[in-house]
Scaffold this motif. Structure first.
Motif, PDB file in Angstrom:
ATOM      1  N   LYS A   1       0.829  -1.206   0.000  1.00 48.22           N
ATOM      2  CA  LYS A   1       0.000   0.000   0.000  1.00 48.22           C
ATOM      3  C   LYS A   1       0.861   1.253   0.000  1.00 48.22           C
TER       4      LYS A   1
ATOM      5  N   LYS B   1      -0.896   2.383  -6.262  1.00 48.47           N
ATOM      6  CA  LYS B   1      -1.576   1.319  -7.006  1.00 48.47           C
ATOM      7  C   LYS B   1      -2.867   1.808  -7.660  1.00 48.47           C
ATOM      8  N   SER B   2      -3.712   2.479  -6.896  1.00 49.80           N
ATOM      9  CA  SER B   2      -5.011   2.910  -7.442  1.00 49.80           C
ATOM     10  C   SER B   2      -4.873   3.950  -8.555  1.00 49.80           C
TER      11      SER B   2
ATOM     12  N   ALA C   1      -3.699   2.095 -11.632  1.00 45.54           N
ATOM     13  CA  ALA C   1      -4.774   1.321 -12.243  1.00 45.54           C
ATOM     14  C   ALA C   1      -5.735   2.228 -13.009  1.00 45.54           C
TER      15      ALA C   1
ATOM     16  N   SER D   1     -13.668  -0.759 -14.354  1.00 45.64           N
ATOM     17  CA  SER D   1     -13.037  -0.865 -13.044  1.00 45.64           C
ATOM     18  C   SER D   1     -13.840  -1.907 -12.289  1.00 45.64           C
TER      19      SER D   1
ATOM     20  N   ALA E   1     -14.276  -4.833  -8.988  1.00 46.28           N
ATOM     21  CA  ALA E   1     -13.883  -5.235  -7.635  1.00 46.28           C
ATOM     22  C   ALA E   1     -15.029  -6.038  -7.024  1.00 46.28           C
TER      23      ALA E   1
ATOM     24  N   GLN F   1     -15.388  -0.552  -3.515  1.00 46.44           N
ATOM     25  CA  GLN F   1     -13.987  -0.793  -3.835  1.00 46.44           C
ATOM     26  C   GLN F   1     -13.694  -0.436  -5.295  1.00 46.44           C
TER      27      GLN F   1
ATOM     28  N   ILE G   1     -10.879   3.249  -7.740  1.00 46.45           N
ATOM     29  CA  ILE G   1     -10.137   3.451  -8.983  1.00 46.45           C
ATOM     30  C   ILE G   1     -10.891   4.401  -9.896  1.00 46.45           C
TER      31      ILE G   1
ATOM     32  N   ASP H   1      -9.385  -4.410  -8.895  1.00 46.91           N
ATOM     33  CA  ASP H   1      -8.762  -4.008  -7.636  1.00 46.91           C
ATOM     34  C   ASP H   1      -8.995  -5.083  -6.589  1.00 46.91           C
ATOM     35  N   GLU H   2      -7.995  -5.319  -5.748  1.00 47.03           N
ATOM     36  CA  GLU H   2      -8.076  -6.310  -4.672  1.00 47.03           C
ATOM     37  C   GLU H   2      -8.536  -7.668  -5.228  1.00 47.03           C
ATOM     38  N   THR H   3      -7.764  -8.194  -6.167  1.00 48.20           N
ATOM     39  CA  THR H   3      -8.115  -9.433  -6.851  1.00 48.20           C
ATOM     40  C   THR H   3      -8.353 -10.586  -5.881  1.00 48.20           C
TER      41      THR H   3
END
Length: 204
Positions: free
Chosen positions: A93, A97-98, A101, A121, A123, A128, A132, A189-191
């Protein structure tokens, strides 16, 4: 097989060596194009760097250059296409990252040269996925070029790129019903917390 000096510089591992043996090469102009888009068109919107141009860190240059710079000649299309269709990024973090993306989503939407592009986008939930997407919308508002060609729907958040009839939308496990058959590019995001149903739709 003779390998050009530039491609040799971008060989990082045995997988790259195999790719070169199978006809892949590194196209510097593509790498420069995506990195230039980030640094010339995008501005950050939050934190200490709010309002400043997007200055790429080393890991971002490496990521974008590899993802978009490696190509292979397609017999089907009769032109070079990207080597990589999927990219996974695992990073701590507070490393951007965001915004990264969001920038990838905007590049695919506005600068990748494809008409009718569909970008999402995605998630586990809308909140979430909206992180992004918020970055993307705010970047547009801070970019003279992007704000002149993109329309943001204030109700749905959908971003439309008028010159290419493309759109950038939010997709989550909460609104996945009826979304089978999607054909486009997805930034997830947050796969690791995406549920199986959403993952299957994104895969197929």
């Amino acid at each position: 097989m003779k390998v050009d000096r530039l491609t040799k510089r971008w060989i990082r591992n045995a997988s790259d060596e195999r790719a070169v043996a199978n006809g892949c090469r590194f196209d510097e102009s593509r790498a420069e194009h995506v990195c230039g888009f980030f640094e010339n068109e995008l501005r950050l919107y939050e934190g200490e760097c709010a309002g400043q141009p997007f200055r790429l860190m080393d890991w971002q240059v490496e990521l974008l250059s590899r993802a978009f710079g490696w190509v292979r000649l397609s017999d089907e299309w009769g032109r070079d296409i990207r080597r990589f269709r999927k990219v996974s990024v695992w990073i701590a973090k507070k490393n951007g990252k965001s915004p990264t993306a969001a920038g990838v989503g905007l590049y695919l939407l506005t600068a990748d040269g494809e008409n009718g592009q569909k970008v999402f986008s995605a998630a586990k939930d809308g909140k979430q996925a909206g992180i992004i997407h918020t970055h993307a919308r705010q970047m547009i508002l801070r970019s003279p070029n992007l704000s002149a060609t993109c329309i943001i729907n204030k109700s749905t958040g959908r971003i439309t790129h008028s010159p290419t009839f493309s759109f950038y939308d939010i997709l989550s496990g909460e609104n996945i019903k009826g979304q089978e058959g999607l054909n486009g590019s997805v930034v997830i995001d947050e796969t690791h917390v995406v549920d199986a149903r959403l993952a299957n739709v994104l895969e197929y």
